[in-house]
Write a protein that holds these residues in place. Sequence first.
Motif, PDB file in Angstrom:
ATOM      1  N   ASP A 134       0.863  -1.193   0.000  1.00 47.33           N
ATOM      2  CA  ASP A 134       0.000   0.000   0.000  1.00 47.33           C
ATOM      3  C   ASP A 134       0.891   1.231   0.000  1.00 47.33           C
ATOM      4  OD1 ASP A 134      -2.267   1.356   2.559  1.00 47.33           O
ATOM      5  OD2 ASP A 134      -1.674   2.118   0.583  1.00 47.33           O
ATOM      6  N   ARG A 135       0.794   2.068  -1.023  1.00 43.25           N
ATOM      7  CA  ARG A 135       1.651   3.247  -1.133  1.00 43.25           C
ATOM      8  C   ARG A 135       1.002   4.515  -0.608  1.00 43.25           C
ATOM      9  NH1 ARG A 135       1.300   4.016  -7.738  1.00 43.25           N
ATOM     10  NH2 ARG A 135      -0.970   4.199  -7.801  1.00 43.25           N
ATOM     11  N   SER A 136      -0.179   4.395   0.022  1.00 43.79           N
ATOM     12  CA  SER A 136      -0.954   5.578   0.369  1.00 43.79           C
ATOM     13  C   SER A 136      -0.416   6.368   1.554  1.00 43.79           C
ATOM     14  CB  SER A 136      -2.403   5.183   0.667  1.00 43.79           C
ATOM     15  OG  SER A 136      -2.479   4.475   1.901  1.00 43.79           O
ATOM     16  N   ARG A 137       0.415   5.781   2.379  1.00 45.84           N
ATOM     17  CA  ARG A 137       0.957   6.430   3.585  1.00 45.84           C
ATOM     18  C   ARG A 137      -0.141   6.790   4.589  1.00 45.84           C
ATOM     19  NH1 ARG A 137       6.372   7.976   2.758  1.00 45.84           N
ATOM     20  NH2 ARG A 137       7.011   7.830   0.582  1.00 45.84           N
ATOM     21  N   LEU A 138      -1.246   6.014   4.581  1.00 45.64           N
ATOM     22  CA  LEU A 138      -2.346   6.248   5.517  1.00 45.64           C
ATOM     23  C   LEU A 138      -2.288   5.318   6.719  1.00 45.64           C
ATOM     24  CD1 LEU A 138      -5.289   6.762   2.985  1.00 45.64           C
ATOM     25  CD2 LEU A 138      -4.026   8.508   4.246  1.00 45.64           C
ATOM     26  N   GLY A 139      -1.219   4.584   6.849  1.00 47.96           N
ATOM     27  CA  GLY A 139      -1.111   3.633   7.938  1.00 47.96           C
ATOM     28  C   GLY A 139      -1.576   2.260   7.502  1.00 47.96           C
ATOM     29  N   ILE A 140      -1.623   1.345   8.442  1.00 52.48           N
ATOM     30  CA  ILE A 140      -1.974  -0.039   8.125  1.00 52.48           C
ATOM     31  C   ILE A 140      -3.488  -0.147   7.954  1.00 52.48           C
ATOM     32  CG2 ILE A 140      -1.938  -2.422   8.911  1.00 52.48           C
ATOM     33  CD1 ILE A 140       0.577  -1.654  10.551  1.00 52.48           C
ATOM     34  N   GLN A 141      -3.911  -0.554   6.782  1.00 57.94           N
ATOM     35  CA  GLN A 141      -5.322  -0.706   6.472  1.00 57.94           C
ATOM     36  C   GLN A 141      -5.690  -2.186   6.390  1.00 57.94           C
ATOM     37  OE1 GLN A 141      -7.202   2.015   6.332  1.00 57.94           O
ATOM     38  NE2 GLN A 141      -5.383   3.319   6.570  1.00 57.94           N
ATOM     39  N   ARG A 142      -6.851  -2.530   6.921  1.00 56.82           N
ATOM     40  CA  ARG A 142      -7.295  -3.930   6.868  1.00 56.82           C
ATOM     41  C   ARG A 142      -8.061  -4.237   5.595  1.00 56.82           C
ATOM     42  NH1 ARG A 142      -7.660  -6.475  12.250  1.00 56.82           N
ATOM     43  NH2 ARG A 142      -6.686  -5.072  13.752  1.00 56.82           N
ATOM     44  N   SER A 143      -8.523  -3.211   4.901  1.00 61.03           N
ATOM     45  CA  SER A 143      -9.300  -3.430   3.681  1.00 61.03           C
ATOM     46  C   SER A 143      -8.372  -3.623   2.494  1.00 61.03           C
ATOM     47  CB  SER A 143     -10.204  -2.236   3.422  1.00 61.03           C
ATOM     48  OG  SER A 143     -10.772  -2.346   2.133  1.00 61.03           O
ATOM     49  N   LYS A 144      -8.637  -4.672   1.733  1.00 61.82           N
ATOM     50  CA  LYS A 144      -7.788  -4.956   0.571  1.00 61.82           C
ATOM     51  C   LYS A 144      -7.896  -3.854  -0.483  1.00 61.82           C
ATOM     52  CE  LYS A 144     -11.234  -8.128  -1.383  1.00 61.82           C
ATOM     53  NZ  LYS A 144     -12.182  -8.136  -0.244  1.00 61.82           N
ATOM     54  N   ALA A 145      -8.921  -3.017  -0.414  1.00 59.78           N
ATOM     55  CA  ALA A 145      -9.105  -1.953  -1.397  1.00 59.78           C
ATOM     56  C   ALA A 145      -7.981  -0.919  -1.348  1.00 59.78           C
ATOM     57  CB  ALA A 145     -10.444  -1.266  -1.181  1.00 59.78           C
ATOM     58  N   PHE A 146      -7.271  -0.822  -0.249  1.00 57.66           N
ATOM     59  CA  PHE A 146      -6.209   0.161  -0.110  1.00 57.66           C
ATOM     60  C   PHE A 146      -4.899  -0.289  -0.745  1.00 57.66           C
ATOM     61  CE2 PHE A 146      -7.768   3.565   2.558  1.00 57.66           C
ATOM     62  CZ  PHE A 146      -8.901   3.022   3.136  1.00 57.66           C
ATOM     63  N   TYR A 147      -4.782  -1.534  -1.075  1.00 60.21           N
ATOM     64  CA  TYR A 147      -3.509  -2.085  -1.515  1.00 60.21           C
ATOM     65  C   TYR A 147      -3.388  -2.034  -3.027  1.00 60.21           C
ATOM     66  CZ  TYR A 147      -2.818  -3.357   3.296  1.00 60.21           C
ATOM     67  OH  TYR A 147      -2.650  -3.278   4.654  1.00 60.21           O
ATOM     68  N   ASP A 148      -2.228  -1.523  -3.465  1.00 61.24           N
ATOM     69  CA  ASP A 148      -2.021  -1.249  -4.885  1.00 61.24           C
ATOM     70  C   ASP A 148      -1.358  -2.392  -5.633  1.00 61.24           C
ATOM     71  OD1 ASP A 148      -1.181   1.564  -3.224  1.00 61.24           O
ATOM     72  OD2 ASP A 148      -2.702   1.733  -4.802  1.00 61.24           O
ATOM     73  N   TYR A 149      -0.533  -3.142  -4.943  1.00 61.71           N
ATOM     74  CA  TYR A 149       0.241  -4.201  -5.594  1.00 61.71           C
ATOM     75  C   TYR A 149       0.034  -5.511  -4.834  1.00 61.71           C
ATOM     76  CZ  TYR A 149       2.568   0.005  -7.261  1.00 61.71           C
ATOM     77  OH  TYR A 149       2.835   1.241  -7.801  1.00 61.71           O
ATOM     78  N   TRP A 150      -0.092  -6.593  -5.606  1.00 60.94           N
ATOM     79  CA  TRP A 150      -0.358  -7.914  -5.031  1.00 60.94           C
ATOM     80  C   TRP A 150       0.580  -8.948  -5.620  1.00 60.94           C
ATOM     81  CZ3 TRP A 150      -4.094  -8.987  -1.323  1.00 60.94           C
ATOM     82  CH2 TRP A 150      -4.955  -7.933  -1.007  1.00 60.94           C
ATOM     83  N   GLY A 151       0.932  -9.925  -4.790  1.00 62.67           N
ATOM     84  CA  GLY A 151       1.643 -11.082  -5.284  1.00 62.67           C
ATOM     85  C   GLY A 151       0.669 -12.103  -5.849  1.00 62.67           C
ATOM     86  N   GLN A 152       1.219 -13.206  -6.335  1.00 64.72           N
ATOM     87  CA  GLN A 152       0.396 -14.233  -6.984  1.00 64.72           C
ATOM     88  C   GLN A 152      -0.205 -15.213  -5.976  1.00 64.72           C
ATOM     89  OE1 GLN A 152       3.628 -14.439  -6.623  1.00 64.72           O
ATOM     90  NE2 GLN A 152       4.008 -16.550  -6.007  1.00 64.72           N
ATOM     91  N   GLY A 153       0.287 -15.187  -4.745  1.00 66.76           N
ATOM     92  CA  GLY A 153      -0.238 -16.063  -3.705  1.00 66.76           C
ATOM     93  C   GLY A 153       0.571 -17.338  -3.550  1.00 66.76           C
ATOM     94  N   THR A 154       0.544 -17.867  -2.341  1.00 69.54           N
ATOM     95  CA  THR A 154       1.198 -19.138  -2.049  1.00 69.54           C
ATOM     96  C   THR A 154       0.274 -19.964  -1.157  1.00 69.54           C
ATOM     97  OG1 THR A 154       3.250 -20.175  -1.246  1.00 69.54           O
ATOM     98  CG2 THR A 154       2.479 -18.244  -0.031  1.00 69.54           C
ATOM     99  N   GLN A 155       0.142 -21.244  -1.481  1.00 63.59           N
ATOM    100  CA  GLN A 155      -0.804 -22.105  -0.773  1.00 63.59           C
ATOM    101  C   GLN A 155      -0.206 -22.591   0.553  1.00 63.59           C
ATOM    102  OE1 GLN A 155      -4.080 -23.259  -1.692  1.00 63.59           O
ATOM    103  NE2 GLN A 155      -4.048 -24.009   0.410  1.00 63.59           N
ATOM    104  N   VAL A 156      -0.995 -22.476   1.604  1.00 63.84           N
ATOM    105  CA  VAL A 156      -0.655 -23.044   2.907  1.00 63.84           C
ATOM    106  C   VAL A 156      -1.746 -24.036   3.264  1.00 63.84           C
ATOM    107  CG1 VAL A 156      -0.427 -22.590   5.373  1.00 63.84           C
ATOM    108  CG2 VAL A 156       0.633 -21.050   3.707  1.00 63.84           C
ATOM    109  N   THR A 157      -1.359 -25.269   3.522  1.00 61.11           N
ATOM    110  CA  THR A 157      -2.303 -26.316   3.895  1.00 61.11           C
ATOM    111  C   THR A 157      -1.869 -26.916   5.224  1.00 61.11           C
ATOM    112  OG1 THR A 157      -2.723 -26.833   1.572  1.00 61.11           O
ATOM    113  CG2 THR A 157      -3.402 -28.464   3.203  1.00 61.11           C
ATOM    114  N   VAL A 158      -2.790 -26.911   6.184  1.00 58.32           N
ATOM    115  CA  VAL A 158      -2.491 -27.438   7.517  1.00 58.32           C
ATOM    116  C   VAL A 158      -3.375 -28.647   7.751  1.00 58.32           C
ATOM    117  CG1 VAL A 158      -2.317 -26.929   9.971  1.00 58.32           C
ATOM    118  CG2 VAL A 158      -1.937 -25.109   8.287  1.00 58.32           C
ATOM    119  N   SER A 159      -2.743 -29.780   7.994  1.00 58.90           N
ATOM    120  CA  SER A 159      -3.499 -31.014   8.231  1.00 58.90           C
ATOM    121  C   SER A 159      -3.684 -31.235   9.729  1.00 58.90           C
ATOM    122  CB  SER A 159      -2.770 -32.195   7.607  1.00 58.90           C
ATOM    123  OG  SER A 159      -1.499 -32.364   8.205  1.00 58.90           O
ATOM    124  N   SER A 160      -4.797 -31.860  10.059  1.00 58.24           N
ATOM    125  CA  SER A 160      -5.100 -32.105  11.481  1.00 58.24           C
ATOM    126  C   SER A 160      -4.525 -33.424  11.955  1.00 58.24           C
ATOM    127  CB  SER A 160      -6.609 -32.084  11.703  1.00 58.24           C
ATOM    128  OG  SER A 160      -7.227 -33.040  10.874  1.00 58.24           O
TER     129      SER A 160
END
Length: 125
Positions: A99-125
Amino acid sequence: QVQLVESGGGLAQAGGSLRLSCGASGRTFSSYVVGWFRQAPGKEREFVAGITGSGRNIVYVDSVKGRFTISRDNGKNTVYLQMNNLKPEDTAVYYCAADRSRLGIQRSKAFYDYWGQGTQVTVSS
C-alpha cells in the motif's frame, strides 16, 4: 511499479510452523505498508497482518495473535510472515500486498495497490 513474489508455502501439520516470504522489486518498497492476506475456498480474502515501512507499527487479526509474526528486512526488500502453532483453519492461499498511500496499516484490501500471486498453505489435522 512494484512486483511482489511470495514463497514458503506448503503443507504443515497442526501445531507446526511455516515462514512465508514476500520479495519485492522497486526502490520505494521500503516506504510502503505491506499486508498479508489469506483466502480460503469459498471465503472472502481477509487481512492477516500488516507492517509499516519502518517496521515500527504492526497489526494482526485476532485469530493469529500470539501465533504469527510479521517482520521486514528493507535491505533485502523482503517481508516475512512467521506462522507458528498452525491450525487447520489457517489453510488458505496467502497473499502479500503493498500500500503506497501512507495512511497507515489498512485492513481493507481496497487500499492495496500491488499484489503477489499467492502461495498455498495447507495445515493437516
